[in-house]
Motif scaffolding. Structure first.
Motif, PDB file in Angstrom:
ATOM      1  N   THR A 165       0.856  -1.186   0.000  1.00 32.18           N
ATOM      2  CA  THR A 165       0.000   0.000   0.000  1.00 32.18           C
ATOM      3  C   THR A 165       0.888   1.230   0.000  1.00 32.18           C
ATOM      4  O   THR A 165       1.794   1.351   0.831  1.00 32.18           O
ATOM      5  N   LEU A 166       0.624   2.140  -0.937  1.00 34.24           N
ATOM      6  CA  LEU A 166       1.464   3.328  -1.126  1.00 34.24           C
ATOM      7  C   LEU A 166       0.693   4.593  -0.766  1.00 34.24           C
ATOM      8  O   LEU A 166      -0.506   4.712  -1.062  1.00 34.24           O
ATOM      9  N   LEU A 167       1.397   5.538  -0.145  1.00 30.83           N
ATOM     10  CA  LEU A 167       0.887   6.893   0.035  1.00 30.83           C
ATOM     11  C   LEU A 167       1.809   7.821  -0.734  1.00 30.83           C
ATOM     12  O   LEU A 167       3.016   7.881  -0.469  1.00 30.83           O
ATOM     13  N   VAL A 168       1.265   8.520  -1.718  1.00 30.73           N
ATOM     14  CA  VAL A 168       2.027   9.437  -2.558  1.00 30.73           C
ATOM     15  C   VAL A 168       1.603  10.858  -2.213  1.00 30.73           C
ATOM     16  O   VAL A 168       0.406  11.171  -2.231  1.00 30.73           O
ATOM     17  N   VAL A 169       2.594  11.720  -1.897  1.00 25.88           N
ATOM     18  CA  VAL A 169       2.309  13.084  -1.453  1.00 25.88           C
ATOM     19  C   VAL A 169       2.967  14.069  -2.411  1.00 25.88           C
ATOM     20  O   VAL A 169       4.177  14.009  -2.644  1.00 25.88           O
ATOM     21  N   ASP A 170       2.175  14.989  -2.954  1.00 23.71           N
ATOM     22  CA  ASP A 170       2.684  15.986  -3.896  1.00 23.71           C
ATOM     23  C   ASP A 170       3.065  17.256  -3.139  1.00 23.71           C
ATOM     24  O   ASP A 170       2.211  18.040  -2.733  1.00 23.71           O
ATOM     25  N   LEU A 171       4.379  17.452  -2.950  1.00 27.32           N
ATOM     26  CA  LEU A 171       4.880  18.654  -2.286  1.00 27.32           C
ATOM     27  C   LEU A 171       5.380  19.700  -3.273  1.00 27.32           C
ATOM     28  O   LEU A 171       5.927  20.725  -2.849  1.00 27.32           O
ATOM     29  N   ASP A 172       5.205  19.459  -4.553  1.00 23.33           N
ATOM     30  CA  ASP A 172       5.615  20.449  -5.548  1.00 23.33           C
ATOM     31  C   ASP A 172       4.456  21.423  -5.747  1.00 23.33           C
ATOM     32  O   ASP A 172       3.738  21.386  -6.745  1.00 23.33           O
ATOM     33  N   LEU A 173       4.280  22.334  -4.786  1.00 19.96           N
ATOM     34  CA  LEU A 173       3.079  23.165  -4.751  1.00 19.96           C
ATOM     35  C   LEU A 173       3.049  24.198  -5.867  1.00 19.96           C
ATOM     36  O   LEU A 173       1.971  24.603  -6.305  1.00 19.96           O
ATOM     37  N   GLU A 174       4.225  24.664  -6.334  1.00 22.83           N
ATOM     38  CA  GLU A 174       4.243  25.652  -7.413  1.00 22.83           C
ATOM     39  C   GLU A 174       3.991  25.018  -8.779  1.00 22.83           C
ATOM     40  O   GLU A 174       3.530  25.695  -9.699  1.00 22.83           O
ATOM     41  N   ALA A 175       4.315  23.741  -8.913  1.00 25.70           N
ATOM     42  CA  ALA A 175       4.091  23.057 -10.191  1.00 25.70           C
ATOM     43  C   ALA A 175       3.480  21.688  -9.914  1.00 25.70           C
ATOM     44  O   ALA A 175       4.074  20.652 -10.204  1.00 25.70           O
ATOM     45  N   PRO A 176       2.285  21.668  -9.313  1.00 28.82           N
ATOM     46  CA  PRO A 176       1.687  20.385  -8.933  1.00 28.82           C
ATOM     47  C   PRO A 176       1.412  19.515 -10.148  1.00 28.82           C
ATOM     48  O   PRO A 176       0.992  19.998 -11.199  1.00 28.82           O
ATOM     49  N   GLY A 177       1.655  18.218  -9.973  1.00 28.80           N
ATOM     50  CA  GLY A 177       1.467  17.321 -11.105  1.00 28.80           C
ATOM     51  C   GLY A 177       0.887  15.977 -10.740  1.00 28.80           C
ATOM     52  O   GLY A 177       0.089  15.416 -11.477  1.00 28.80           O
ATOM     53  N   LEU A 178       1.279  15.435  -9.589  1.00 27.40           N
ATOM     54  CA  LEU A 178       0.877  14.070  -9.267  1.00 27.40           C
ATOM     55  C   LEU A 178      -0.631  13.923  -9.118  1.00 27.40           C
ATOM     56  O   LEU A 178      -1.199  12.890  -9.476  1.00 27.40           O
ATOM     57  N   GLY A 179      -1.281  14.950  -8.574  1.00 29.68           N
ATOM     58  CA  GLY A 179      -2.724  14.859  -8.436  1.00 29.68           C
ATOM     59  C   GLY A 179      -3.394  14.685  -9.782  1.00 29.68           C
ATOM     60  O   GLY A 179      -4.304  13.860  -9.955  1.00 29.68           O
ATOM     61  N   ALA A 180      -2.938  15.471 -10.775  1.00 29.98           N
ATOM     62  CA  ALA A 180      -3.506  15.372 -12.119  1.00 29.98           C
ATOM     63  C   ALA A 180      -3.088  14.091 -12.813  1.00 29.98           C
ATOM     64  O   ALA A 180      -3.844  13.533 -13.626  1.00 29.98           O
ATOM     65  N   GLN A 181      -1.878  13.596 -12.523  1.00 25.17           N
ATOM     66  CA  GLN A 181      -1.383  12.386 -13.177  1.00 25.17           C
ATOM     67  C   GLN A 181      -2.041  11.122 -12.642  1.00 25.17           C
ATOM     68  O   GLN A 181      -2.246  10.164 -13.382  1.00 25.17           O
ATOM     69  N   LEU A 182      -2.333  11.105 -11.353  1.00 31.04           N
ATOM     70  CA  LEU A 182      -2.762   9.859 -10.713  1.00 31.04           C
ATOM     71  C   LEU A 182      -4.218   9.857 -10.281  1.00 31.04           C
ATOM     72  O   LEU A 182      -4.729   8.816  -9.851  1.00 31.04           O
ATOM     73  N   LEU A 183      -4.893  11.006 -10.358  1.00 32.00           N
ATOM     74  CA  LEU A 183      -6.297  11.078  -9.966  1.00 32.00           C
ATOM     75  C   LEU A 183      -7.111  11.718 -11.086  1.00 32.00           C
ATOM     76  O   LEU A 183      -6.625  12.603 -11.790  1.00 32.00           O
ATOM     77  N   GLU A 184      -8.333  11.271 -11.224  1.00 29.60           N
ATOM     78  CA  GLU A 184      -9.244  11.939 -12.139  1.00 29.60           C
ATOM     79  C   GLU A 184      -9.708  13.247 -11.503  1.00 29.60           C
ATOM     80  O   GLU A 184      -9.803  13.357 -10.284  1.00 29.60           O
ATOM     81  N   ARG A 185     -10.000  14.226 -12.342  1.00 32.53           N
ATOM     82  CA  ARG A 185     -10.329  15.553 -11.821  1.00 32.53           C
ATOM     83  C   ARG A 185     -11.494  15.505 -10.831  1.00 32.53           C
ATOM     84  O   ARG A 185     -11.465  16.165  -9.785  1.00 32.53           O
ATOM     85  N   LYS A 186     -12.511  14.730 -11.135  1.00 29.25           N
ATOM     86  CA  LYS A 186     -13.666  14.652 -10.248  1.00 29.25           C
ATOM     87  C   LYS A 186     -13.443  13.691  -9.081  1.00 29.25           C
ATOM     88  O   LYS A 186     -14.312  13.557  -8.223  1.00 29.25           O
ATOM     89  N   GLY A 187     -12.275  13.068  -9.062  1.00 27.29           N
ATOM     90  CA  GLY A 187     -12.009  12.115  -7.990  1.00 27.29           C
ATOM     91  C   GLY A 187     -11.042  12.618  -6.938  1.00 27.29           C
ATOM     92  O   GLY A 187     -10.555  11.844  -6.117  1.00 27.29           O
ATOM     93  N   LYS A 188     -10.743  13.919  -6.960  1.00 27.98           N
ATOM     94  CA  LYS A 188      -9.788  14.471  -6.003  1.00 27.98           C
ATOM     95  C   LYS A 188     -10.414  14.563  -4.608  1.00 27.98           C
ATOM     96  O   LYS A 188     -11.622  14.773  -4.471  1.00 27.98           O
ATOM     97  N   PRO A 189      -9.588  14.449  -3.567  1.00 31.15           N
ATOM     98  CA  PRO A 189     -10.102  14.663  -2.210  1.00 31.15           C
ATOM     99  C   PRO A 189     -10.437  16.135  -1.995  1.00 31.15           C
ATOM    100  O   PRO A 189     -10.061  16.998  -2.786  1.00 31.15           O
TER     101      PRO A 189
END
Length: 432
Positions: free
Chosen positions: A155-179
């Motif tokens: 089980t993996l927890l991936v955290v996107d700390l690149d706040l100025e150029a965020p990418g992982l949320g868009a790469q790994l989650l669907e737009r309507k599936g974000k927390p």
């Protein structure tokens, strides 16, 4: 005109000229937020030596003299003897160790010694993915290794700390599936004093690119997406240190608390953290203060080596500040990204030169244990894991493209990286 880069060496010249018979570790040089310098000396320093030192500092430093009396005794400072116990770095100038205390508007985490996580507070293995510039495939490599580990049942927890150029949320989650919330949302509400623990259960979602096991914490949650005009305003506050009834918490302390709360809520086997790129003040939190393995992505270009020289030269002041080899250097590992098949020797040579000039130590006549490696030692921090350049993974989007990639194509490009990271993970797990 005396410049910033000259000023500290001139302090050393003044100290030698005034000839105070004081051990270097009994003195402190304070650099304030404007870069001006003060020298703090023991109370026992004779009055005539103190006066001579003041005159020389004022005459020599120009605008970088802290005041008309830039040399003061310990008892004349606001904190007294406690000043000698404040975090500091050590710069070797003209064979003279300068114990330097930095006063900064932000970026204090750069001058704090990394601390091992106490045994009473264990956490899952953490891996930080860092690069000086974007576009080197750092986030793609992180996402694909996360999928690789999920296939092994982790089980993996991936955290996107690149706040100025965020990418992982868009790469790994669907737009309507974000927390609802992301990293920046937590940081801003923490500064405001809100109950951020209540946000944690709604900060991660399962990625659809694997059947199960991949939790993703985006840089910004859906609340920010609904009010995108607030992003810049949030970033202006997210990185601040916090002052409350418990005292001051540096950005690194706040970030570590957030990661710990996420781990407790989602119970991952491994945590992967996508760091902000570059030399920003907040990068120190990711590289030094999360008790993590650090992967330094690099391309064999002069601009890359120059940037890493800036970074490692600063870190060398922490590495040598207590006179011993410290574990955090062993946790760094270079990654040769977008590499040429025939370019390994060139990369290794330049990487070894960088590490030898900054974070490695030379053997001494007494054969004391030092932190150093042979150039061809593939277990050494400077010796890279390789990711060959591939058109297949240019502009790669895991949500869109992963299902189209055959396993053989994936392993041809990322196989060496996966093997190397799997081995490092096994070592970390065995140590825990």
């Amino acid at each position: 005109m005396i410049t910033f880069d000259q000023s500290l060496s001139l302090v050393v010249r003044c100290l030698k000229s005034a000839q105070p018979a004081v051990a270097p570790d009994a003195m402190r040089v304070i650099r304030d937020m404007q870069g001006r310098l003060f020298v703090v000396v023991p109370d026992s320093l004779p009055e005539d030596v103190l006066e001579r030192l003041n005159q020389q500092l004022v005459a020599t430093l120009g605008q970088y003299a802290g005041s008309s009396t830039p040399a003061v005794r310990v008892s004349d400072t606001l904190t007294g003897e406690a000043l000698l116990h404040e975090p500091h770095v050590i710069q070797q100038l003209d064979d003279f160790p300068v114990y330097l205390i930095e006063r900064r508007a932000m970026g204090e985490d750069w001058v704090l010694q990394p601390a091992e996580n106490p045994p009473a507070h264990p956490h899952p293995p953490r891996f930080v993915f860092f690069s000086l510039k974007g576009g080197v495939g750092r986030s793609t490599a992180l996402a694909l290794w996360a999928c690789h580990l999920c296939q092994q049942g982790k089980t993996l927890l991936v955290v996107d700390l690149d706040l100025e150029a965020p990418g992982l949320g868009a790469q790994l989650l669907e737009r309507k599936g974000k927390p609802r919330f992301g990293v920046a949302d937590w940081l801003v509400e923490d500064i405001a004093g809100n109950d951020v623990a209540a946000m944690v259960p709604d900060m991660a979602r399962q990625s659809p690119i694997v059947p199960a096991g991949l939790w993703v914490v985006p840089a910004f949650g859906s609340v920010t997406d609904a009010s995108p005009q607030n992003v810049i305003a949030k970033l202006a506050r997210a990185y601040l240190d916090k002052q409350d009834e418990q005292g001051q918490q540096h950005f690194a302390q706040r970030l570590r608390r957030m990661v710990t709360e996420l781990e407790q809520a989602y119970t991952p086997d491994v945590v992967l953290i996508d760091s902000r790129a570059g030399l920003h003040e907040t990068v120190a939190a990711s590289l030094l203060h999360l008790d993590a393995e650090v992967l330094c992505f690099a391309t064999d270009l002069e601009v890359t080596w120059q940037g890493y020289r800036y970074l490692f030269s600063h870190l060398s002041q922490l590495a040598h500040s207590d006179g011993s080899a410290v574990d955090w250097r062993e946790r760094f590992k270079m990654v040769s990204a977008r590499s040429k098949v025939t370019g390994l020797d060139d990369f290794v040579g330049r990487s070894y030169g960088l590490w030898s000039d900054t974070l490695y130590e030379e053997s001494d006549e007494l054969f004391c244990e030092v932190f150093g490696f042979d150039e061809q030692d593939d277990s050494a921090p400077h010796y890279p894991l390789m990711i060959p350049r591939s058109d297949t993974f240019e502009a790669f989007d895991p949500c869109r493209d992963l299902s189209r990639i055959e396993e053989s194509q994936l392993l041809q490009v990322f196989g060496e990286l996966f093997r190397g990271l799997d081995e490092r993970l096994e070592v970390v797990e065995d140590e825990q």
